[in-house]
Write a protein that holds these residues in place. Structure first.
Motif: not given
Ligand code: C2E
Ligand code: CA
Ligand code: CA
Ligand code: CA
Length: 279
Positions: A209, A215-216, A219, A243
């Motif tokens: 992330v 991915d960030a 999320a 994280q």
């Protein structure tokens, strides 16, 4: 290769050959594993980011194979699903996890919600509701201290059948979580129609992330969805402080992962929780 725990089964032969041999060994053994008492549950806690308190504990099954050592569920749960053995195994997991949650209370721990993973195959079985009721009745566990973790696929594949079942469970007070969120055929509409308390962001989005903008973004989108629909969000597979900081800054409710605790046997997790509550 995937990382595995100590003593996990490995054979150094060509992939195909290994797969079919492993399958044969596991399938043969799995049929009697329950009767031989070879299955065991480990437990992994979740922590609320804002307050630091433990929000619940997930039960994760392992198989103590006499020759192969501790076999990971990634190895045998898919096989148990294919063969239908997941139905009696899942029934055992439910009963054992509920009984364990009550046993911890009797040992003096504060009541903790225990989460149990349900596979798609269990939803196709007529006995699921009765199995859940039996696990609650026999253990005496308060229904709101049980959480069921379900993947998106379960709900999507058999929506007409699953929705009334899940609604009935939720009316009983049982909590529902969508597991591995973002990896299946998810849709925003599903989350709206489906009576869910918690969404778990799949660990595959958490792993990178900090380095992977995609991915960030995923999320962050799931966290925004949770905020909008007032559903608690758990990030799974959290291994580092960085994280956690990322998730904290974006309003994530809870984290689960090696950073807080690995899955541990029942007595070890009781000791962990007791010393954590004192600190
Ligand atoms: P899951 O439900 O997504 O469980 C999370 C998995 O990630 C667990 O693997 C856990 O040990 C692992 N994990 C937790 N924190 C971390 C971390 O920080 N880093 C990494 N790398 N891994 C972490 P496990 O125990 O091997 O279970 C694998 C899968 O097997 C579960 O994924 C679940 O889908 C299935 N499973 C486990 N127990 C049961 C069960 O009783 N019934 C059913 N139907 N499926 C189960
Ligand atoms: Ca899970
Ligand atoms: Ca998961
Ligand atoms: Ca998973």
């Amino acid at each position: 290769a995937k990382e595995e725990g100590r003593g996990c089964f490995r054979l150094f032969s060509p992939v195909i050959e290994r797969r079919s041999f492993e399958r044969l060994v596991l399938e043969t053994g799995l049929r009697g594993a329950l009767e031989r008492n070879e299955l065991v549950l480990h437990y992994q806690p979740k922590r609320r980011i804002a307050t630091g308190d433990i929000s619940g504990i997930e039960a994760l099954v392992r198989w103590r194979h006499p020759a192969l050592g501790l076999v990971s569920p990634a190895r045998f749960v898919p096989l148990a699903e294919e063969t239908g053995l997941i139905v009696p195994i899942g029934r055992w997991v439910l009963a054992t996890a509920c009984a364990q949650a009550v046993a911890w209370q009797n040992q003096g721990l504060a009541p903790l919600r225990v989460a149990v993973n349900l596979s798609p195959r269990q939803f196709a079985d007529e006995s699921l509701l009765a199995d859940i009721e039996a696990a609650l009745a026999q253990s005496g566990l308060r229904p709101d201290l049980l959480e069921l973790e379900i993947t998106e696929t379960v709900v999507v594949e058999n929506f007409e059948r699953t929705l009334p079942l899940l609604t009935a469970l939720r009316e009983r007070g049982v909590h529902l979580a969508i597991d591995d969120f973002g990896t299946g055929y998810s849709s925003m509409a599903l989350v709206k129609q489906f009576p869910v308390d918690t969404i778990k962001i799949d660990s595959s989005f958490i792993r990178d992330v900090l380095d992977n903008p995609d991915d960030a973004a995923i999320a962050e989108a799931i966290l925004a969805l949770g905020k909008a629909l007032d559903v608690a969000i758990v990030a799974e597979g959290v291994e580092t402080e960085a994280q956690e900081a990322f998730l904290r800054a974006r309003g994530c409710d809870q984290i689960q992962g090696y950073l807080f605790s690995r899955p541990l046997p029942a007595d070890e997790i009781a000791a962990f929780v007791a010393s954590y509550e004192l600190s």
